[in-house]
Motif scaffolding. Structure first.
Motif, PDB file in Angstrom:
ATOM      1  N   SER A  45     -46.787 -19.759   4.957  1.00 61.42           N
ATOM      2  CA  SER A  45     -47.254 -18.481   5.487  1.00 61.42           C
ATOM      3  C   SER A  45     -48.771 -18.334   5.444  1.00 61.42           C
ATOM      4  O   SER A  45     -49.312 -17.391   6.007  1.00 61.42           O
ATOM      5  CB  SER A  45     -46.588 -17.324   4.745  1.00 61.42           C
ATOM      6  OG  SER A  45     -46.933 -17.351   3.381  1.00 61.42           O
ATOM      7  N   GLY A  72     -41.122 -16.897  23.658  1.00 65.49           N
ATOM      8  CA  GLY A  72     -42.546 -17.014  23.360  1.00 65.49           C
ATOM      9  C   GLY A  72     -43.069 -15.964  22.393  1.00 65.49           C
ATOM     10  O   GLY A  72     -44.268 -15.689  22.367  1.00 65.49           O
ATOM     11  N   VAL A  73     -42.183 -15.375  21.586  1.00 65.99           N
ATOM     12  CA  VAL A  73     -42.611 -14.389  20.595  1.00 65.99           C
ATOM     13  C   VAL A  73     -43.492 -15.091  19.559  1.00 65.99           C
ATOM     14  O   VAL A  73     -43.179 -16.194  19.105  1.00 65.99           O
ATOM     15  CB  VAL A  73     -41.388 -13.724  19.914  1.00 65.99           C
ATOM     16  CG1 VAL A  73     -41.819 -12.797  18.795  1.00 65.99           C
ATOM     17  CG2 VAL A  73     -40.546 -12.988  20.939  1.00 65.99           C
ATOM     18  N   SER A  74     -44.582 -14.469  19.202  1.00 61.72           N
ATOM     19  CA  SER A  74     -45.493 -15.047  18.216  1.00 61.72           C
ATOM     20  C   SER A  74     -44.799 -15.157  16.856  1.00 61.72           C
ATOM     21  O   SER A  74     -44.149 -14.203  16.408  1.00 61.72           O
ATOM     22  CB  SER A  74     -46.740 -14.176  18.078  1.00 61.72           C
ATOM     23  OG  SER A  74     -47.523 -14.615  16.981  1.00 61.72           O
ATOM     24  N   PRO A  75     -44.951 -16.299  16.174  1.00 62.17           N
ATOM     25  CA  PRO A  75     -44.385 -16.431  14.822  1.00 62.17           C
ATOM     26  C   PRO A  75     -44.904 -15.368  13.859  1.00 62.17           C
ATOM     27  O   PRO A  75     -44.220 -15.012  12.904  1.00 62.17           O
ATOM     28  CB  PRO A  75     -44.823 -17.831  14.382  1.00 62.17           C
ATOM     29  CG  PRO A  75     -45.058 -18.574  15.653  1.00 62.17           C
ATOM     30  CD  PRO A  75     -45.545 -17.551  16.639  1.00 62.17           C
ATOM     31  N   ILE A  76     -46.077 -14.848  14.119  1.00 63.11           N
ATOM     32  CA  ILE A  76     -46.638 -13.800  13.255  1.00 63.11           C
ATOM     33  C   ILE A  76     -45.720 -12.578  13.271  1.00 63.11           C
ATOM     34  O   ILE A  76     -45.430 -11.987  12.222  1.00 63.11           O
ATOM     35  CB  ILE A  76     -48.063 -13.441  13.706  1.00 63.11           C
ATOM     36  CG1 ILE A  76     -48.984 -14.631  13.455  1.00 63.11           C
ATOM     37  CG2 ILE A  76     -48.568 -12.195  12.972  1.00 63.11           C
ATOM     38  CD1 ILE A  76     -50.347 -14.503  14.075  1.00 63.11           C
ATOM     39  N   TRP A  77     -45.231 -12.193  14.467  1.00 64.18           N
ATOM     40  CA  TRP A  77     -44.327 -11.040  14.563  1.00 64.18           C
ATOM     41  C   TRP A  77     -43.001 -11.330  13.861  1.00 64.18           C
ATOM     42  O   TRP A  77     -42.413 -10.425  13.241  1.00 64.18           O
ATOM     43  CB  TRP A  77     -44.099 -10.641  16.017  1.00 64.18           C
ATOM     44  CG  TRP A  77     -45.336 -10.083  16.649  1.00 64.18           C
ATOM     45  CD1 TRP A  77     -46.041 -10.627  17.680  1.00 64.18           C
ATOM     46  CD2 TRP A  77     -46.034  -8.907  16.263  1.00 64.18           C
ATOM     47  NE1 TRP A  77     -47.145  -9.854  17.964  1.00 64.18           N
ATOM     48  CE2 TRP A  77     -47.159  -8.777  17.107  1.00 64.18           C
ATOM     49  CE3 TRP A  77     -45.831  -7.933  15.289  1.00 64.18           C
ATOM     50  CZ2 TRP A  77     -48.069  -7.738  17.005  1.00 64.18           C
ATOM     51  CZ3 TRP A  77     -46.733  -6.892  15.188  1.00 64.18           C
ATOM     52  CH2 TRP A  77     -47.833  -6.799  16.038  1.00 64.18           C
ATOM     53  N   ILE A 110     -38.908 -17.434  19.313  1.00 61.18           N
ATOM     54  CA  ILE A 110     -40.171 -18.180  19.444  1.00 61.18           C
ATOM     55  C   ILE A 110     -40.085 -19.158  20.608  1.00 61.18           C
ATOM     56  O   ILE A 110     -40.982 -19.227  21.450  1.00 61.18           O
ATOM     57  CB  ILE A 110     -40.500 -18.905  18.125  1.00 61.18           C
ATOM     58  CG1 ILE A 110     -40.807 -17.893  17.026  1.00 61.18           C
ATOM     59  CG2 ILE A 110     -41.681 -19.867  18.318  1.00 61.18           C
ATOM     60  CD1 ILE A 110     -40.854 -18.481  15.630  1.00 61.18           C
ATOM     61  N   TRP A 111     -39.012 -19.909  20.671  1.00 59.62           N
ATOM     62  CA  TRP A 111     -38.893 -20.991  21.655  1.00 59.62           C
ATOM     63  C   TRP A 111     -38.643 -20.479  23.069  1.00 59.62           C
ATOM     64  O   TRP A 111     -39.328 -20.859  24.011  1.00 59.62           O
ATOM     65  CB  TRP A 111     -37.771 -21.931  21.220  1.00 59.62           C
ATOM     66  CG  TRP A 111     -37.545 -23.104  22.110  1.00 59.62           C
ATOM     67  CD1 TRP A 111     -38.478 -23.997  22.565  1.00 59.62           C
ATOM     68  CD2 TRP A 111     -36.304 -23.527  22.639  1.00 59.62           C
ATOM     69  NE1 TRP A 111     -37.887 -24.950  23.332  1.00 59.62           N
ATOM     70  CE2 TRP A 111     -36.542 -24.686  23.406  1.00 59.62           C
ATOM     71  CE3 TRP A 111     -35.009 -23.059  22.540  1.00 59.62           C
ATOM     72  CZ2 TRP A 111     -35.537 -25.366  24.066  1.00 59.62           C
ATOM     73  CZ3 TRP A 111     -34.006 -23.740  23.190  1.00 59.62           C
ATOM     74  CH2 TRP A 111     -34.282 -24.885  23.948  1.00 59.62           C
ATOM     75  N   SER A 147     -34.678 -16.231  15.055  1.00 56.71           N
ATOM     76  CA  SER A 147     -36.137 -16.390  14.980  1.00 56.71           C
ATOM     77  C   SER A 147     -36.596 -17.575  15.820  1.00 56.71           C
ATOM     78  O   SER A 147     -37.553 -17.464  16.601  1.00 56.71           O
ATOM     79  CB  SER A 147     -36.574 -16.587  13.529  1.00 56.71           C
ATOM     80  OG  SER A 147     -36.246 -15.466  12.752  1.00 56.71           O
TER      81      SER A 147
END
Length: 177
Positions: free
Chosen positions: A52, A153-158, A149-150, A145
């Protein structure tokens, strides 16, 4: 102790292909099983923290372990031990690569290494899943999750923020029962 830290992490850095996540089984073998510097449970926590934090995972985990053992000097020595092999290898490749870039044997070797690297990353992922006590009720969290992401395209931060909030709320709900 600093010499032992350096040589341990130098060896880890020298013999690991595939980046930081591929190092997890080797780090765990050396740090938890061989030297008993941290417990298996603490190692899981250190992996989560190292993942993280911004920066290179392998350096982060070596800094945390080095700091835990010998404070700032241990963190520096462990980080240098981890980074130095890669630096030397990259330096050698940069110096000599132009002589080998069209070599079919070298290209074939790299194609052969790729599947092994995938396995080196898959094994610690499965081990982390076991250590995190994933079950049929919680397995959906990493699956959703990864898909967010894959595919979207959601940001891993969110994802991390949502997981932290969800974990906090779950913990509060369990305490109230």
């Amino acid at each position: 102790m600093n010499y032992e830290l350096f040589t341990t992490f130098f060896k880890i850095g020298m013999f690991t292909l595939g980046g930081g996540y591929a190092m997890i089984p080797i780090i765990e073998e050396e740090v938890v099983n061989k030297h008993h510097w941290v417990s298996k449970e603490d190692m899981l926590d250190l992996i989560a923290i190292a993942q993280s934090c911004p920066g290179v995972f392998a350096i982060n985990i070596s800094i945390f372990i080095g700091y835990r053992l010998r404070k700032t000097p241990g963190a520096i020595v462990a980080a240098l031990g981890t980074a130095l092999p890669s630096f030397l290898i990259i330096l050698a490749i940069a110096i000599f690569f132009h002589q080998f870039e069209d070599n079919k044997v070298i290209a074939a070797m790299f194609r052969g290494i790729r599947p092994a690297v995938v396995a080196l990353i898959a094994v610690p992922t499965l081990n982390l899943a076991k250590s995190a006590k994933l079950n049929r009720y919680t397995l959906w969290i990493p699956v959703v999750s990864a898909l967010l992401i894959w595919l979207l395209g959601v940001s891993p931060i969110w994802i991390i923020i949502a997981a932290a909030i969800g974990g906090y709320l779950w913990g509060k709900a369990e305490k109230s029962h």
